[in-house]
Design an enzyme around this catalytic site. Structure first.
Site: not given
Length: 820
Positions: A19, A22-23, A93, A100
């Site tokens: 994940h 991906e960011h 990030e 999130e």
């Protein structure tokens, strides 16, 4: 772009890394090093983007105006060629990933999902924390893991052409699109076609266990899960879809109908979800989710017993080919008459399908029921045993001394043993209740697919807008024939004003109860029609009953006749009143649990002159009785007014026939316009500065929300369209720099958004931030800083347009927003 790599491939020592990767691909590349270049380009050209990480794939998608597709593809391609993965960007990030995660922290569904991962057998691929958060990633660093090195290794191992599937949808000729793809993606590394494989030994979960999870909301949910083998190769037969159709059915004879009649459940769904780990190469997880009443919570073991009675019925009756043929027919019709969906969603869907289906079925694979295989269904049915079942109960009613903790969400749960005698009883129930049986054949499957517009002379001058074809004291009907899409579908919308429905708090609550009870009464017939792709919506809008019927038009009048006949004569029973009242009470208790929804609610509370507060409704509801409702219904139905819009594959005569269906069912006095409720919005005085400071409803909630609302003016006259265009233009200009400053650079929170608001035809504009790190007071200061940056940008960038009036008005609204 879909990459055949997801969270199941996370290294155990750095969970959530897929994940996080991906960011990081959004944070600049060798060719475009500016972190904001991609988003800025899309925003300037009417586009947007997103990405998501699933168990076995990661998907990246965007949309943009047609003439800028190649430029967007050029920037997009660099995600998969030369991402920078800068350390300073990683540090920021990590906070985005953590924000999130905090969005999901108080979500009962996600908490249950993680509990199921946490309690899976040690060493199983599902025994993971796929979300990732600051703790999981920082802990990895503290253990000596070099996160950047790990990310680059994952990227090298999995982000290559052998695992990538690209879909480009554009208006250009296919040869040109292919030429662009070859040119821009030529430098993507080549690699083998083999996808990651996972070693599985033994079951996912231990047998004979019942898990009770403490809920955040006031809910009672029973979830049963059975592990099936991976059925990806059986997509032409879809045995799991056949069983989902029967176990999740809501018509007479079904488990849903049975539990509802007993007052134990309000909803039931069953099947293999498309999300996450439920449909993977490791296993298919078939779930049955039952929302229980207070009475049903006390009967959990009985509920499971009846589920096994129904499963025994399916064994005894053998798989039925006619049921498969119904599913086959509806799948074919759904595909044949599929309506266009948003192109970025469709591109993502096709890219995922390229990982799953052979080329000839990439578009058709989700719909197809090609081969009837009775033995395959029997084989899959054999997995529905107590030994292969996991039981979860999610409820606030949670009392136990032996409480355990799921470490990532901090959820409280207990683990109970199911007695061997009960397991034996479920394995082979001695009886099957006579109320349980297979569904009846579906009377709503359409037969007539003729297109009405094919035989009509269409006048282009009168084609654009609906026309009023009936205007009487009782009803007003608008009509538009579809001559554009030419599909055998129709959309019919009716607003029925009911006498005194919104007059005061009591009448509002009684009307809500009446409409919920009406939906409850209609459920079986509505469900049967929905299986045949003819949908129905029943809802309350102030003093109006909103009724929508949409889908294949062939049987629409038949469904409408049935719905209106029931609505006209129906009176609630005491048993159903108790269940529905309990459900309404639970809904009111759960209202505004999410801070974002709470902030919107508070805005409407200020704006709307007629607004009934949730807490006031909850207090008043307790004293309402069935006799109150029965006394109220005749008055409610004594005067009505109907306004309808019928659009699609319907002739004018057919629409007039629909109006006659209403007339035959409602022979009552028409309601004059003066008696109809009209919502009014408070007009803010010049220089108004209203502030609401309210605590979150859920005391465990870590998120705070700041919402800034600016009222502009009412939607009036011909200038309204111009004003709407200006507001939308303003939104396009400020959205990306607002997001970039507060979300990407300052990491204020995961949700940073702005958008126009139209509240009962009054224009406004909202800026909204949700943060788990900062308070709203801090957010106000940062929001003002963002405004100053935007104002500087607005003054620095020239806008060339011959219409100085529009520019002057636009500048005025910029100043109005920034000066506040």
């Amino acid at each position: 772009m879909c990459v055949g790599f997801g969270s199941l491939s996370d290294p155990p020592e750095a969970q959530g890394l897929a994940h996080f990767l991906e960011h990081m691909l959004f944070m600049g590349s060798t060719e475009f090093p500016d972190e904001n270049e991609y988003d800025s380009y899309l925003s300037k050209h009417g586009g947007s983007s997103n990405a998501y990480t699933e168990a076995e794939h990661s998907c990246y998608h965007f949309e943009v105006e047609r003439e800028f597709l190649k430029g967007a593809l050029r920037r997009f391609s660099q995600f998969f060629i030369s991402p920078l993965v800068k350390l300073e960007a990683m540090e920021r990030e990590v906070l985005a990933v953590d924000s999130e995660f905090n969005q999901a922290l108080q979500n009962d569904s996600f908490r249950l999902q993680q509990l199921q991962c946490h309690t899976s057998e040690h060493g199983h691929p599902f025994n993971t924390f796929s979300w990732g958060n600051k703790k999981s990633l920082v802990d990895a660093v503290e253990k000596g893991i070099d996160l950047r090195k790990q990310i680059l290794e994952l990227y090298k191992d999995y982000y290559h052409g052998g695992l990538m599937k690209l879909v480009v949808i554009g208006g250009e000729p296919l040869d040109l699109l292919q030429q662009w793809v070859v040119e821009l993606f030529l430098d993507v590394r080549q690699g083998s076609l083999g996808r990651p494989e996972f070693t599985v030994e033994g079951p996912v979960w231990r047998a004979g266990k019942l898990y009770r999870l403490q809920a955040v909301k006031d809910v009672h949910i029973l979830e049963l899960r059975w592990t099936l083998p991976c059925l990806l190769q059986e997509y032409l037969k879809k045995p799991e879809a056949y069983l989902a159709h029967l176990l999740g059915h809501e018509g007479k004879g079904s488990l849903h109908y049975f539990f509802k009649a007993k007052g134990w459940a309000t909803s039931l769904s069953a099947g293999v979800s498309d999300d996450g780990m439920q449909r993977s190469s490791v296993a298919y997880i078939f779930s049955m989710s039952i929302h229980l009443t207070d009475s049903g919570l006390e009967k959990i073991l009985d509920v499971i017993g009846y589920v096994y009675q129904y499963l025994k019925l399916l064994h005894l009756l053998s798989p039925q080919e006619w049921i498969f043929k119904e599913l086959q027919e509806m799948g074919n019709l759904d595909f044949r008459f599929a309506e266009e969906e948003p192109q970025d969603d469709y591109a993502s869907e096709l890219a995922e399908n390229l990982l799953v289906y052979p080329a000839e079925h990439v578009i058709y694979g989700d719909y197809v029921f090609e081969f009837w295989d009775e033995e395959m269904i029997r084989k899959i049915l054999g997995f529905f045993t107590p030994e292969n079942m996991r039981i979860d109960v999610v409820s606030k009613s949670f009392k136990s001394q032996d409480v355990k903790y799921e470490p990532w969400f901090g959820s409280h749960y207990v683990e109970e043993e199911i007695s061997p005698s009960l397991m034996e009883l479920w394995r082979d129930p001695p009886d099957i209740d006579v109320s349980l049986h297979l569904p009846l054949k579906n009377e709503f499957i359409p037969c007539d697919f003729s297109i009405r517009a094919d035989n009509m002379q269409i006048d282009p001058a009168n084609e654009s807008l609906p026309v009023c074809i009936l205007d009487e004291p009782l009803m007003k009907f608008w009509y538009k024939l579809d001559s554009t899409f030419k599909l055998p579908r129709a959309n019919t919308y009716f607003q029925i004003n009911l006498k005194g429905a919104y007059l005061n708090l009591k009448s509002c609550l009684l009307t809500e109860l009446y409409i919920h009870l009406l939906k409850d009464e209609l459920n079986e017939i509505i469900y049967q029609a929905s299986v045949a792709k003819l949908e129905t919506s029943v809802a309350m809008y102030s003093d109006k009953l909103g009724l929508k019927l949409y889908g294949f038009n062939d049987k629409l009048p038949v469904l409408l006749c049935t719905v209106l006949a029931i609505a006209n004569s129906f009176l609630p029973t005491n048993d159903r009143f108790k269940v529905i009242k309990e459900n309404v009470e639970r809904t009111l208790k759960n209202a505004n649990m999410k801070p974002l929804r709470h902030s919107s609610y508070l805005r409407l509370q200020i704006l709307c002159k007629s607004f009934y507060d949730v807490d006031e409704k909850l207090a008043f509801l307790k004293d309402l009785s069935l006799s109150d409702l029965k006394a109220f219904i005749p008055e409610l139905r004594s005067q009505i007014h109907i306004e309808g819009l019928c659009h699609g594959n319907l002739l004018e005569k057919e629409v007039l026939d629909i109006s006659n269906i209403f007339k035959s069912n409602f022979s009552v006095q028409p309601m004059p316009v003066t008696m109809r409720h009209r919502e009014q919005v408070i007009c803010f005085p010049s220089g108004a500065n209203f502030v609401r400071d309210v605590s979150v409803k859920n005391k465990s909630e870590t998120n705070s929300v700041l919402e800034l609302y600016f009222q502009i003016e009412p939607e009036v006259g011909v200038e309204a369209v111009k004003l709407k265009a200006l507001i939308d233009l303003f939104d396009e200009i400020v959205e990306e720099p607002h997001y970039n400053q507060l979300r990407t650079k300052e990491q204020l929170g995961y949700v940073v958004q702005c958008s126009p608001r139209v509240t009962y035809r009054v224009y406004g504009f909202c800026f909204c931030i949700q943060s788990s790190k900062y308070s709203p007071v801090w957010e106000v200061g940062k929001q003002q800083h963002s405004f100053n940056l935007l104002r500087t940008r607005g003054n620095a960038e020239s806008v060339t347009d011959q219409n100085t009036g529009i520019i002057d008005l636009f500048t005025l609204y910029l100043n109005v927003v920034f000066d506040h």
